[in-house]
Design an enzyme around this catalytic site. Sequence first.
Site, short mmCIF file in Angstrom:
data_model
loop_
_atom_site.label_atom_id
_atom_site.label_comp_id
_atom_site.label_asym_id
_atom_site.label_seq_id
_atom_site.Cartn_x
_atom_site.Cartn_y
_atom_site.Cartn_z
N LYS A 81 0.84 -1.20 0.00
CA LYS A 81 0.00 0.00 0.00
C LYS A 81 0.87 1.25 0.00
CE LYS A 81 -3.99 2.05 2.42
NZ LYS A 81 -4.88 1.96 3.59
N SER A 156 -9.80 2.04 2.60
CA SER A 156 -9.00 2.80 1.66
C SER A 156 -7.99 1.95 0.89
CB SER A 156 -8.23 3.88 2.44
OG SER A 156 -7.31 3.28 3.37
N SER A 180 -9.94 -0.27 6.84
CA SER A 180 -9.35 -0.16 5.50
C SER A 180 -8.59 -1.39 5.02
CB SER A 180 -8.43 1.06 5.42
OG SER A 180 -9.18 2.24 5.49
#
Length: 498
Positions: A81, A156, A180
């Site tokens: 990420k 997210s 997330s």
Amino acid sequence: MTSEVNRWTAARIAGAVASGEVSAVEVAEAHLARIDAVDEKVHAFLHVDAEGALRAARSVDARRAAGEALGPLAGVPLALKDVFATRDMPTTCGSRMLEGWIPPYDATLTRRLKDAGVVTLGKTNMDEFAMGSSTENSAFGPTGNPWDLTRIPGGSGGGSAAALASFQAALAIGTDTGGSIRQPAALTGTVGVKPTYGAVSRYGLVAYSSSLDQGGPCARTVLDAALLHEAIAGHDPMDATSIDAPVPPVVEAARATDIAGVRVGVVRELGGEGYQPGVMRRFGEAVEALRALGAEVTEVSCPSFDSALAAYYLIATSEASSNLARFDAMRYGLRRGDDGERPAEEVMAATRRAGFGPEVKRRIMLGTYALSSGYYDAYYGSAQKVRTLISRDFDAAFARVDVLVSPTSPTTAFPLGERVDDPVAMYLADLCTIPSNMAGNAVMSLPCGLAPEDDLPVGLQIIAPPLADDRLYRVGAVLERALTEQWGRPLLERASPL
């Protein structure tokens, strides 16, 4: 081999690399080829480092050839990420504010992945500064759900989950502030774990909400998640919030075959009216599967959970207001409106107008208001009191049961664009996941089937007390095995091919 290796588990890849059945370079090349073939449609990645991945893979192969013992994840390709500092790749947090920025150091988690011999393929798409539930808030465009590219992959960390579900990476890393990691896992049919708060170092993780943020593993199986969890967890003196305690035996737990006598509590407040019927149906079937496996199932009430969403969006936005003040156009990142004559305040304002997207601006303004003179006690202070009540509800529940379960998300993946103009509807996607972040619990989401209305994945959430992360893996592994036998094949094999 090239077409098959992408669908192997991380554990199988690592074993094959260690035995010489396949080289780490061959594995990396297969995944890079898959990225070339499908990521134009999915948009899981913001940056692909093919040269760096192959260099790391060659190092693993050289170590094996020299007779060195390889770690349990050596040679396994991973998607990271884009919120962790990487000195050899850009770290943008999905924002124009940091577009093209290459940090001068690695996050502790980044370094631990390298030390484990993991091959990082690149950085994945995300809602800007991790603020969102759909990966539509990225400054670089949305990510599609591999099950249906017209729908969201969650947020997210939708890029990491989508990379797994589209077989572009065998493992991924996410962060979880209010769900997330878990919500994208639920919506893509993958496994996601939020470890106990402080179990994985936050040093080098670009902060959204410091008391809530937690990095963790994303995978396609419970065992793979456990192997990654063990590789990244552990005390870090560089992080003041890091827990100085042994890592629970998560890999051993992920190989468990029995949950007889485990006490499972179904959270009354996380389900029922307002939840998609197909989600509740699959969740109910999974609970019955736990009962059939020998678990003792009971209902548990946690009344303060009804206030968790409101309290969370006061605490998280307040901390975001403080954390994002560092993006001031003076030290690093974007700089706009500087003609050499304008005062610093104007340059700062112009930069923030250009660099931050609408959702980030909304949350900064909410947080700044909540922290303002005359409102601090009424808003931020009251939210912290609710947080205490949530922790007490968890304590009372865990006095009666070993783990709690609920749906991970109230719905399956909704269409891209459906909620972008309705922030409250978007925030409701985190209804089930937020309480655990408020209390610092360990939590896992794993697939529990497809909703009959739309044939899209449903996630089941398992919650354990802090520092009891191994309970997640024991219950998750046994349930995963039982459901897979019931389905006849892993859930992701039923996804529409790209």
